[in-house]
Design a protein around this motif. Structure first.
Motif, PDB file in Angstrom:
ATOM      1  N   ASP A 145       0.809  -1.220   0.000  1.00 38.57           N
ATOM      2  CA  ASP A 145       0.000   0.000   0.000  1.00 38.57           C
ATOM      3  C   ASP A 145       0.840   1.266   0.000  1.00 38.57           C
ATOM      4  O   ASP A 145       0.298   2.374   0.084  1.00 38.57           O
ATOM      5  N   GLY A 146       2.167   1.115  -0.091  1.00 33.89           N
ATOM      6  CA  GLY A 146       3.049   2.269  -0.114  1.00 33.89           C
ATOM      7  C   GLY A 146       3.484   2.762   1.243  1.00 33.89           C
ATOM      8  O   GLY A 146       4.276   3.713   1.329  1.00 33.89           O
ATOM      9  N   ARG A 147       3.021   2.150   2.325  1.00 30.09           N
ATOM     10  CA  ARG A 147       3.387   2.538   3.689  1.00 30.09           C
ATOM     11  C   ARG A 147       4.030   1.338   4.384  1.00 30.09           C
ATOM     12  O   ARG A 147       3.504   0.219   4.304  1.00 30.09           O
ATOM     13  N   PRO A 148       5.142   1.535   5.070  1.00 28.16           N
ATOM     14  CA  PRO A 148       5.798   0.402   5.727  1.00 28.16           C
ATOM     15  C   PRO A 148       5.067  -0.048   6.981  1.00 28.16           C
ATOM     16  O   PRO A 148       4.481   0.756   7.709  1.00 28.16           O
ATOM     17  N   GLU A 149       5.096  -1.335   7.215  1.00 23.89           N
ATOM     18  CA  GLU A 149       4.657  -1.909   8.479  1.00 23.89           C
ATOM     19  C   GLU A 149       5.887  -2.181   9.352  1.00 23.89           C
ATOM     20  O   GLU A 149       7.012  -2.224   8.865  1.00 23.89           O
ATOM     21  N   LEU A 150       5.651  -2.365  10.633  1.00 19.45           N
ATOM     22  CA  LEU A 150       6.712  -2.651  11.593  1.00 19.45           C
ATOM     23  C   LEU A 150       6.593  -4.101  12.040  1.00 19.45           C
ATOM     24  O   LEU A 150       5.558  -4.528  12.556  1.00 19.45           O
TER      25      LEU A 150
ATOM     26  N   HIS B 254      10.640 -11.217  -6.022  1.00 20.10           N
ATOM     27  CA  HIS B 254      10.498 -10.259  -7.133  1.00 20.10           C
ATOM     28  C   HIS B 254       9.046 -10.037  -7.549  1.00 20.10           C
ATOM     29  O   HIS B 254       8.741  -9.852  -8.722  1.00 20.10           O
ATOM     30  N   ASP B 255       8.138  -9.984  -6.558  1.00 18.40           N
ATOM     31  CA  ASP B 255       6.736  -9.718  -6.874  1.00 18.40           C
ATOM     32  C   ASP B 255       6.323  -8.298  -6.510  1.00 18.40           C
ATOM     33  O   ASP B 255       5.141  -7.959  -6.536  1.00 18.40           O
ATOM     34  N   HIS B 256       7.321  -7.475  -6.138  1.00 20.24           N
ATOM     35  CA  HIS B 256       7.120  -6.065  -5.786  1.00 20.24           C
ATOM     36  C   HIS B 256       6.440  -5.878  -4.435  1.00 20.24           C
ATOM     37  O   HIS B 256       5.970  -4.778  -4.126  1.00 20.24           O
ATOM     38  N   PHE B 257       6.384  -6.919  -3.637  1.00 20.01           N
ATOM     39  CA  PHE B 257       5.958  -6.825  -2.243  1.00 20.01           C
ATOM     40  C   PHE B 257       7.149  -7.208  -1.366  1.00 20.01           C
ATOM     41  O   PHE B 257       7.877  -8.157  -1.675  1.00 20.01           O
ATOM     42  N   ASP B 258       7.345  -6.472  -0.269  1.00 18.32           N
ATOM     43  CA  ASP B 258       8.400  -6.850   0.658  1.00 18.32           C
ATOM     44  C   ASP B 258       8.063  -8.177   1.328  1.00 18.32           C
ATOM     45  O   ASP B 258       6.900  -8.454   1.655  1.00 18.32           O
ATOM     46  N   ASP B 259       9.082  -8.995   1.526  1.00 16.61           N
ATOM     47  CA  ASP B 259       8.970 -10.267   2.235  1.00 16.61           C
ATOM     48  C   ASP B 259       9.760 -10.178   3.531  1.00 16.61           C
ATOM     49  O   ASP B 259      10.629  -9.309   3.694  1.00 16.61           O
ATOM     50  N   LEU B 260       9.465 -11.070   4.456  1.00 14.42           N
ATOM     51  CA  LEU B 260      10.090 -11.050   5.774  1.00 14.42           C
ATOM     52  C   LEU B 260      10.848 -12.347   6.021  1.00 14.42           C
ATOM     53  O   LEU B 260      10.265 -13.432   5.926  1.00 14.42           O
TER      54      LEU B 260
END
Length: 207
Positions: free
Chosen positions: A125-130, A191-197
């Motif tokens: 969504d363009g905003r980082p989570e913690l 490489h799906d343009h979503f951050d992974d953890l």
């Protein structure tokens, strides 16, 4: 007289270094005692883990500072929950200043909330989570560790996920002292343009 609590400190250096280019905070400067419970006396490990990101979306990076061995207030005025953990958020602003905001707290003894921190835009969504690790958190009676995902929206922090090794899709199973959440890092690994953890489990048994 200096107390043990004032030995926990955080130095913020603005680069390149020059006169007045740093802030040094001690716990006693920033975590004021309440009327019946002192955050100062119980904020063990303050500054042990850090992460920065623009959590509130105002264009200035914010700073999350963990005290993973901090005690939390108990049910009675003079009691505390031992080593529940705490993450203090400092809001960024222009002019090399940070202002203090809410604390996120563990609720159970030995949660060690804040043993690791990471920030990433997991939902795109363009905003980082913690992401907050608690490597001793209780899972079904076992201290195997958890990771909590928090998002700042509408003026408050909201928990959007709690992960452990009993969560569907997470490999393995919770075992005592696995320390799930002892280390965290973020990247777009698929490489799906979503951050992974990526979650460290340093004491996982295999075989």
């Amino acid at each position: 007289m200096r107390t043990l609590a004032t030995r926990f400190a955080l130095a913020l250096l603005f680069l390149p270094l020059h006169a007045h280019a740093a802030q040094v905070w001690e716990v006693a400067d920033n975590l004021a005692p309440g009327p019946s419970f002192s955050e100062v006396a119980h904020a063990r490990g303050f500054g042990g883990t850090l992460v920065s990101a623009d959590f509130d979306g105002d264009g200035d990076d914010d700073l999350a500072v963990a005290a993973p061995y901090a005690d939390s207030p108990g049910r009675s005025p003079d009691s505390s929950v031992y080593s529940a953990g705490m993450v203090r958020i400092f809001w960024g602003a222009p002019g090399r200043t940070l202002t203090q905001a809410i604390s996120l707290r563990g609720t159970n003894g030995f949660d060690d909330l804040g043993s690791a921190l990471a920030a990433g835009d997991f939902d795109g969504d363009g905003r980082p989570e913690l992401a907050i690790g608690g490597d001793s958190a209780n899972v079904n009676g076992l201290g195997g560790g958890k990771v909590w995902i928090e998002r700042y929206a509408a003026g408050s922090w909201q928990r959007v996920a709690t992960l452990d090794q009993d969560t569907p899709g997470v490999p393995g199973m919770t075992e005592p002292s696995d320390s799930f959440g002892a280390a965290l890092t973020v990247g777009d690994f698929d490489h799906d343009h979503f951050d992974d953890l990526a979650v460290g489990i340093p004491y996982e048994d295999w075989g």
